[in-house]
Design a protein around this motif. Sequence first.
Motif, short mmCIF file in Angstrom:
data_model
loop_
_atom_site.label_atom_id
_atom_site.label_comp_id
_atom_site.label_asym_id
_atom_site.label_seq_id
_atom_site.Cartn_x
_atom_site.Cartn_y
_atom_site.Cartn_z
N TYR A 6 4.84 -7.36 -9.92
CA TYR A 6 5.14 -7.41 -8.50
C TYR A 6 6.49 -8.02 -8.15
CZ TYR A 6 0.13 -6.56 -8.25
OH TYR A 6 -1.12 -6.01 -8.40
N SER A 7 7.10 -8.76 -9.06
CA SER A 7 8.31 -9.48 -8.68
C SER A 7 9.22 -9.71 -9.89
CB SER A 7 7.94 -10.84 -8.07
OG SER A 7 7.35 -11.69 -9.04
N SER A 54 0.29 -7.38 -3.57
CA SER A 54 1.51 -7.76 -4.27
C SER A 54 2.18 -8.97 -3.61
CB SER A 54 2.50 -6.59 -4.32
OG SER A 54 2.92 -6.22 -3.02
N ASP A 55 1.96 -9.15 -2.29
CA ASP A 55 2.53 -10.30 -1.60
C ASP A 55 2.02 -11.60 -2.20
OD1 ASP A 55 3.89 -8.64 0.09
OD2 ASP A 55 2.66 -9.03 1.85
N LEU A 102 3.54 -12.25 -5.49
CA LEU A 102 4.96 -12.58 -5.31
C LEU A 102 5.13 -14.07 -5.01
CD1 LEU A 102 7.96 -11.66 -4.85
CD2 LEU A 102 7.31 -11.22 -2.47
N SER A 126 10.81 -9.10 -4.51
CA SER A 126 9.77 -8.10 -4.69
C SER A 126 10.36 -6.96 -5.52
CB SER A 126 9.29 -7.58 -3.34
OG SER A 126 10.36 -6.92 -2.67
N ARG A 127 9.51 -6.26 -6.24
CA ARG A 127 10.02 -5.21 -7.13
C ARG A 127 10.80 -4.15 -6.36
NH1 ARG A 127 8.39 -5.27 -12.55
NH2 ARG A 127 9.91 -3.59 -12.65
N PRO A 135 10.93 -10.40 0.60
CA PRO A 135 9.91 -9.36 0.65
C PRO A 135 10.55 -7.99 0.60
CG PRO A 135 10.33 -10.19 2.85
CD PRO A 135 11.18 -11.02 1.90
#
Length: 277
Positions: free
Chosen positions: A267-268, A90-91, A94, A243-244, A220
């Motif tokens: 993810y974001s 996910s990073d 993002l 981030s979510r 983050p």
Amino acid sequence: MAKVSSAQLKRRLEIAAIVRKNGEIKVDELSDMLQVSNVTIRQDLTYLEHQGYLKRFFGRAIYISPEDFISNSNSVYPSRLASYLNTDNSDVNLVKTCLNYIEDGDTIFLSHGHLIRKLIPFLHNKKSLTVILNDINNAKLVREFSDAEVILIGGFLINGNVLQHPNFSSSILTQFPISHFIFEFAAINTNNYLAIQDIEHQELYQQILKSSDHSIGILPPRISSNDNHTIGKLKNMDVIILSRSAVNEYHQLLLNSNFKQHTTTKYSVTYHNALEA
């Protein structure tokens, strides 16, 4: 460090795509597919592992998506591999959101931080960038993946045509006006100021935030931080990417501060400052 060749960059990106598609693949198979030696493949895999694209595991390259790989019941190593999966896919998704705001020819300042490091390899599609950094490891990474002109503040890059400045000064701003300041922050405090984790970067980032044409902040998953290490007011930002996991904490605060929800992904969530539009 020698600048990576276009052929090497193309091969590394191809390897990353192959591993993502297959889930896992042997070094020998990659060597046959790409017609290079096993030694070359291992060097490429080591580099890609350092950037968080894959993991090496007993002569294999393994895709590190927790969702796509660990859940695969046919995997030979599910239990042992779990301890190696310390990079959240996910990073990557993002930080890739930042690419929507970067144009060819821009001059960007990139902060320190692990999210910024994950963004850098994707800059290869942007042409004629000037990238200013204060992190020597990130500067080396830009040299690997991009043809950008690199300006490193307070450090030295060996074997590269890199401008070197021991201190940031107004002369650099005059010569290289910053179009985008892209930085990783740790929190929005109770007074609506953006806080960073490391106080040693505070003064520099305050100056960059004031002088850049556009500012993009990436948050983050919430980490422990000192909310007093602030670099500027939320209202002066152009774009905030959460981030979510951080949305529940800051969504209403951003709406109350004249930010509008712009795009949402798995993810974001990205917010734009309505007053800066």
